[in-house]
Motif scaffolding. Structure first.
Motif, PDB file in Angstrom:
ATOM      1  N   LYS A  78     -34.035  44.806 -23.490  1.00 38.46           N
ATOM      2  CA  LYS A  78     -34.402  45.719 -24.551  1.00 38.46           C
ATOM      3  C   LYS A  78     -35.617  45.149 -25.253  1.00 38.46           C
ATOM      4  CE  LYS A  78     -32.756  47.574 -28.955  1.00 38.46           C
ATOM      5  NZ  LYS A  78     -31.678  47.563 -29.948  1.00 38.46           N
ATOM      6  N   GLU A  79     -36.528  45.993 -25.618  1.00 42.05           N
ATOM      7  CA  GLU A  79     -37.729  45.553 -26.307  1.00 42.05           C
ATOM      8  C   GLU A  79     -37.674  45.987 -27.765  1.00 42.05           C
ATOM      9  OE1 GLU A  79     -41.164  46.927 -24.322  1.00 42.05           O
ATOM     10  OE2 GLU A  79     -40.815  45.743 -22.506  1.00 42.05           O
ATOM     11  N   MET A  80     -38.287  45.151 -28.629  1.00 45.53           N
ATOM     12  CA  MET A  80     -38.346  45.474 -30.047  1.00 45.53           C
ATOM     13  C   MET A  80     -39.412  46.536 -30.287  1.00 45.53           C
ATOM     14  SD  MET A  80     -37.889  42.189 -32.542  1.00 45.53           S
ATOM     15  CE  MET A  80     -36.251  41.642 -33.004  1.00 45.53           C
ATOM     16  N   ASP A  81     -39.056  47.579 -31.018  1.00 40.93           N
ATOM     17  CA  ASP A  81     -40.054  48.563 -31.393  1.00 40.93           C
ATOM     18  C   ASP A  81     -40.675  48.169 -32.731  1.00 40.93           C
ATOM     19  OD1 ASP A  81     -38.102  49.123 -33.259  1.00 40.93           O
ATOM     20  OD2 ASP A  81     -37.396  50.928 -32.239  1.00 40.93           O
ATOM     21  N   ASN A  82     -41.603  48.985 -33.210  1.00 36.12           N
ATOM     22  CA  ASN A  82     -42.308  48.661 -34.458  1.00 36.12           C
ATOM     23  C   ASN A  82     -41.360  48.588 -35.645  1.00 36.12           C
ATOM     24  OD1 ASN A  82     -44.758  48.567 -33.120  1.00 36.12           O
ATOM     25  ND2 ASN A  82     -45.210  50.728 -33.490  1.00 36.12           N
ATOM     26  N   PHE A  83     -40.335  49.409 -35.636  1.00 37.50           N
ATOM     27  CA  PHE A  83     -39.359  49.382 -36.733  1.00 37.50           C
ATOM     28  C   PHE A  83     -38.603  48.051 -36.751  1.00 37.50           C
ATOM     29  CE2 PHE A  83     -35.077  50.057 -38.390  1.00 37.50           C
ATOM     30  CZ  PHE A  83     -35.358  50.594 -39.630  1.00 37.50           C
ATOM     31  N   ASP A  84     -38.178  47.593 -35.576  1.00 35.53           N
ATOM     32  CA  ASP A  84     -37.456  46.322 -35.490  1.00 35.53           C
ATOM     33  C   ASP A  84     -38.340  45.155 -35.900  1.00 35.53           C
ATOM     34  OD1 ASP A  84     -35.181  47.582 -34.627  1.00 35.53           O
ATOM     35  OD2 ASP A  84     -35.675  47.367 -32.501  1.00 35.53           O
ATOM     36  N   ILE A  85     -39.604  45.178 -35.487  1.00 32.19           N
ATOM     37  CA  ILE A  85     -40.531  44.095 -35.844  1.00 32.19           C
ATOM     38  C   ILE A  85     -40.739  44.050 -37.345  1.00 32.19           C
ATOM     39  CG2 ILE A  85     -42.929  43.352 -35.658  1.00 32.19           C
ATOM     40  CD1 ILE A  85     -42.893  44.303 -32.771  1.00 32.19           C
ATOM     41  N   CYS A  86     -40.915  45.213 -37.957  1.00 36.55           N
ATOM     42  CA  CYS A  86     -41.064  45.271 -39.415  1.00 36.55           C
ATOM     43  C   CYS A  86     -39.819  44.739 -40.109  1.00 36.55           C
ATOM     44  CB  CYS A  86     -41.352  46.707 -39.841  1.00 36.55           C
ATOM     45  SG  CYS A  86     -41.641  46.902 -41.617  1.00 36.55           S
ATOM     46  N   ALA A  87     -38.648  45.091 -39.579  1.00 34.91           N
ATOM     47  CA  ALA A  87     -37.397  44.602 -40.161  1.00 34.91           C
ATOM     48  C   ALA A  87     -37.264  43.094 -40.005  1.00 34.91           C
ATOM     49  CB  ALA A  87     -36.212  45.312 -39.499  1.00 34.91           C
ATOM     50  N   LEU A  88     -37.702  42.564 -38.863  1.00 32.68           N
ATOM     51  CA  LEU A  88     -37.647  41.119 -38.640  1.00 32.68           C
ATOM     52  C   LEU A  88     -38.550  40.383 -39.621  1.00 32.68           C
ATOM     53  CD1 LEU A  88     -36.580  38.797 -36.887  1.00 32.68           C
ATOM     54  CD2 LEU A  88     -38.530  39.161 -35.356  1.00 32.68           C
ATOM     55  N   ARG A  89     -39.725  40.932 -39.883  1.00 30.08           N
ATOM     56  CA  ARG A  89     -40.626  40.324 -40.882  1.00 30.08           C
ATOM     57  C   ARG A  89     -39.961  40.285 -42.254  1.00 30.08           C
ATOM     58  NH1 ARG A  89     -46.043  39.834 -39.565  1.00 30.08           N
ATOM     59  NH2 ARG A  89     -46.708  40.822 -37.623  1.00 30.08           N
ATOM     60  N   GLN A  90     -39.306  41.363 -42.621  1.00 30.20           N
ATOM     61  CA  GLN A  90     -38.632  41.419 -43.916  1.00 30.20           C
ATOM     62  C   GLN A  90     -37.493  40.409 -43.996  1.00 30.20           C
ATOM     63  OE1 GLN A  90     -37.476  45.508 -44.415  1.00 30.20           O
ATOM     64  NE2 GLN A  90     -39.564  46.194 -44.908  1.00 30.20           N
ATOM     65  N   LYS A  91     -36.792  40.213 -42.877  1.00 31.11           N
ATOM     66  CA  LYS A  91     -35.711  39.229 -42.861  1.00 31.11           C
ATOM     67  C   LYS A  91     -36.255  37.823 -43.091  1.00 31.11           C
ATOM     68  CE  LYS A  91     -32.354  42.109 -41.956  1.00 31.11           C
ATOM     69  NZ  LYS A  91     -31.278  42.366 -42.951  1.00 31.11           N
ATOM     70  N   ILE A  92     -37.377  37.520 -42.439  1.00 29.41           N
ATOM     71  CA  ILE A  92     -37.987  36.200 -42.633  1.00 29.41           C
ATOM     72  C   ILE A  92     -38.426  36.023 -44.085  1.00 29.41           C
ATOM     73  CG2 ILE A  92     -39.923  34.726 -41.963  1.00 29.41           C
ATOM     74  CD1 ILE A  92     -39.806  36.019 -39.189  1.00 29.41           C
ATOM     75  N   GLN A  93     -39.044  37.059 -44.656  1.00 33.74           N
ATOM     76  CA  GLN A  93     -39.471  36.997 -46.058  1.00 33.74           C
ATOM     77  C   GLN A  93     -38.270  36.832 -46.980  1.00 33.74           C
ATOM     78  OE1 GLN A  93     -42.564  36.880 -46.925  1.00 33.74           O
ATOM     79  NE2 GLN A  93     -42.343  36.955 -49.143  1.00 33.74           N
ATOM     80  N   PHE A  94     -37.145  37.467 -46.627  1.00 34.72           N
ATOM     81  CA  PHE A  94     -35.923  37.356 -47.433  1.00 34.72           C
ATOM     82  C   PHE A  94     -35.421  35.910 -47.456  1.00 34.72           C
ATOM     83  CE2 PHE A  94     -31.284  37.486 -47.798  1.00 34.72           C
ATOM     84  CZ  PHE A  94     -31.134  38.204 -48.973  1.00 34.72           C
ATOM     85  N   PHE A  95     -35.522  35.226 -46.310  1.00 40.01           N
ATOM     86  CA  PHE A  95     -35.102  33.825 -46.258  1.00 40.01           C
ATOM     87  C   PHE A  95     -35.901  32.987 -47.250  1.00 40.01           C
ATOM     88  CE2 PHE A  95     -32.922  34.665 -42.234  1.00 40.01           C
ATOM     89  CZ  PHE A  95     -31.850  33.786 -42.318  1.00 40.01           C
ATOM     90  N   TYR A  96     -37.216  33.206 -47.303  1.00 37.13           N
ATOM     91  CA  TYR A  96     -38.084  32.384 -48.150  1.00 37.13           C
ATOM     92  C   TYR A  96     -37.955  32.722 -49.630  1.00 37.13           C
ATOM     93  CZ  TYR A  96     -40.484  30.722 -43.936  1.00 37.13           C
ATOM     94  OH  TYR A  96     -40.780  30.138 -42.739  1.00 37.13           O
ATOM     95  N   THR A  97     -37.938  34.007 -49.941  1.00 39.21           N
ATOM     96  CA  THR A  97     -38.008  34.413 -51.352  1.00 39.21           C
ATOM     97  C   THR A  97     -36.645  34.473 -52.042  1.00 39.21           C
ATOM     98  OG1 THR A  97     -37.935  36.744 -50.657  1.00 39.21           O
ATOM     99  CG2 THR A  97     -40.108  35.735 -50.947  1.00 39.21           C
ATOM    100  N   VAL A  98     -35.610  34.862 -51.324  1.00 37.54           N
ATOM    101  CA  VAL A  98     -34.300  35.046 -51.946  1.00 37.54           C
ATOM    102  C   VAL A  98     -33.369  33.879 -51.654  1.00 37.54           C
ATOM    103  CG1 VAL A  98     -32.279  36.558 -52.117  1.00 37.54           C
ATOM    104  CG2 VAL A  98     -34.570  37.551 -51.838  1.00 37.54           C
ATOM    105  N   GLN A  99     -33.172  33.585 -50.373  1.00 37.82           N
ATOM    106  CA  GLN A  99     -32.229  32.528 -50.013  1.00 37.82           C
ATOM    107  C   GLN A  99     -32.815  31.132 -50.151  1.00 37.82           C
ATOM    108  OE1 GLN A  99     -30.320  35.243 -46.443  1.00 37.82           O
ATOM    109  NE2 GLN A  99     -29.897  33.070 -46.440  1.00 37.82           N
ATOM    110  N   LYS A 100     -34.149  31.048 -50.256  1.00 38.44           N
ATOM    111  CA  LYS A 100     -34.828  29.753 -50.447  1.00 38.44           C
ATOM    112  C   LYS A 100     -34.452  28.761 -49.351  1.00 38.44           C
ATOM    113  CE  LYS A 100     -36.522  31.172 -54.383  1.00 38.44           C
ATOM    114  NZ  LYS A 100     -37.958  31.504 -54.527  1.00 38.44           N
ATOM    115  N   GLU A 101     -34.492  29.198 -48.111  1.00 39.61           N
ATOM    116  CA  GLU A 101     -34.198  28.318 -46.993  1.00 39.61           C
ATOM    117  C   GLU A 101     -35.068  28.683 -45.796  1.00 39.61           C
ATOM    118  OE1 GLU A 101     -30.496  29.430 -44.626  1.00 39.61           O
ATOM    119  OE2 GLU A 101     -29.910  30.043 -46.676  1.00 39.61           O
ATOM    120  N   VAL A 102     -35.099  27.770 -44.838  1.00 35.88           N
ATOM    121  CA  VAL A 102     -35.960  27.952 -43.671  1.00 35.88           C
ATOM    122  C   VAL A 102     -35.259  28.837 -42.652  1.00 35.88           C
ATOM    123  CG1 VAL A 102     -37.143  26.789 -41.773  1.00 35.88           C
ATOM    124  CG2 VAL A 102     -37.073  25.730 -44.031  1.00 35.88           C
TER     125      VAL A 102
END
Length: 344
Positions: A78-102
């Motif tokens: 299965k390949e990631m579409d643009n929606f999934d890629i955008c969601a993955l970026r948001q998840k990474i940003q959530f780790f840094y800004t909210v959870q404060k972890e790598v």
């Protein structure tokens, strides 16, 4: 699940059948063809249906057998579409800004599977992150601001104070502010970048840029200082032009070009190039020889014990070190000019 007979085993079974068939055809045994299959099964310990299947395979492939590979059940592709890629970026940003972890690959793998319904290996996930612009590199630190050294800030304050004081004077008392600098230019300019592709290489850059001309000039808001321009050809192409615009050439330009054409006391602004700030009363350093340190102490009328070793002599130098005196400042100061150094 039936057991797989490997190629070597099937080859032996086929040879046993061929032997039994040869006996049958020679009339050594009074059986029919079905009994040949049964005898082969009895001799090899496998079912008659398996013998028939192996014999058919042997005749079809001229007695050559291959072991079938294992059928492993892999992850559905299965390949990631643009929606999934955008969601993955948001998840990474959530780790840094909210959870404060790598967000490690394993953490992101769990997120991708549970939230995005994307089941992939760590290597596939790593390639996806690289493809969308992420790089695994050294973490940043809290030192984001450029920390300026105190002596640089002090020089700037000195510069601004002199400029402001001159601006606040009556018009008839104001001094002209003269800015001077050096630069260079080659006789022929060559582009360094161009559009290229795998099939089109573009232009070829010429290694030789032609003659290098070094330019020295001074000017103010009124324009360039008349008769002050100096242009000469540089001979050393392997080094920076400062190797040829040295203290000797700069001092000669000050004496022969700048001073004769500044008819009134002015404020001269220049940068902190080494040949602009040659110290006339330079104190010894740790690289100086002992006899040089003693000579400096004698010339500056500083008493010392001749038996002292170098560390103690340098300690005396530091205690009695005078403020630096610059050759160009003194030279221009004799004609009433004020020198300001801009620290860069």
């Amino acid at each position: 699940m039936s057991k797989v007979n490997r190629s070597g085993t099937r080859e032996v079974i086929f040879k046993v059948f061929q032997r039994c068939m040869a006996e049958f055809q020679a009339g050594q045994i009074l059986w029919d063809l079905d009994d040949v299959y049964g005898r082969t099964a009895s001799m090899t310990g496998i079912s008659e249906s398996t013998v028939r299947r192996i014999v058919d395979e042997g005749f079809k492939n001229n007695g050559k057998f291959e072991t079938p590979g294992k059928h492993r059940r892999g992850r559905p592709k299965k390949e990631m579409d643009n929606f999934d890629i955008c969601a993955l970026r948001q998840k990474i940003q959530f780790f840094y800004t909210v959870q404060k972890e790598v967000p490690t690959l394993r953490k992101l793998q769990v997120i991708a599977k549970t939230d995005l319904d994307f089941d992939c290996s760590l290597e596939v996930l790593r390639k996806i992150l690289k493809a969308i612009g992420f790089t695994y590199k050294k973490c940043q630190n809290n030192r984001k601001a450029l920390i300026e050294q105190t002596h640089i800030a002090a020089k700037r304050e000195e510069y601004l104070a002199i400029i402001k004081k001159n601006r606040d004077l009556p018009e008839e008392l104001k001094k002209d502010i003269i800015y001077l600098d050096e630069s260079y230019i080659h006789s022929s300019y060559k582009v360094t970048k161009c559009w290229q592709s795998l099939n089109i290489e573009g232009v070829t850059k010429d290694i030789s840029k032609g003659k290098r001309y070094i330019i020295v000039h001074a000017g103010s808001e009124k324009g360039s200082v008349p008769n002050c321009l100096l242009i000469f050809t540089g001979n050393n192409k392997l080094e920076d032009y400062h190797s040829e615009m040295n203290a000797h050439n700069f001092t000669k330009w000050i004496e022969e070009k700048l001073i004769p054409n500044l008819h009134e006391p002015s404020i001269v602004v220049m940068d902190n190039a080494p040949y602009h700030s040659v110290i006339t009363n330079k104190a010894p350093t740790s690289s100086s020889r002992v006899d040089e340190i003693k000579l400096w102490l004698l010339e500056n009328n500083i008493d010392f014990d001749p038996t002292l070793r170098k560390p103690n002599l340098l300690s005396l130098v530091r205690k009695n070190k005078p403020l630096p005196s610059y050759h160009i400042d003194n030279l221009l100061g004799e004609y009433g000019h004020t020198v300001i150094i801009t620290v860069i």
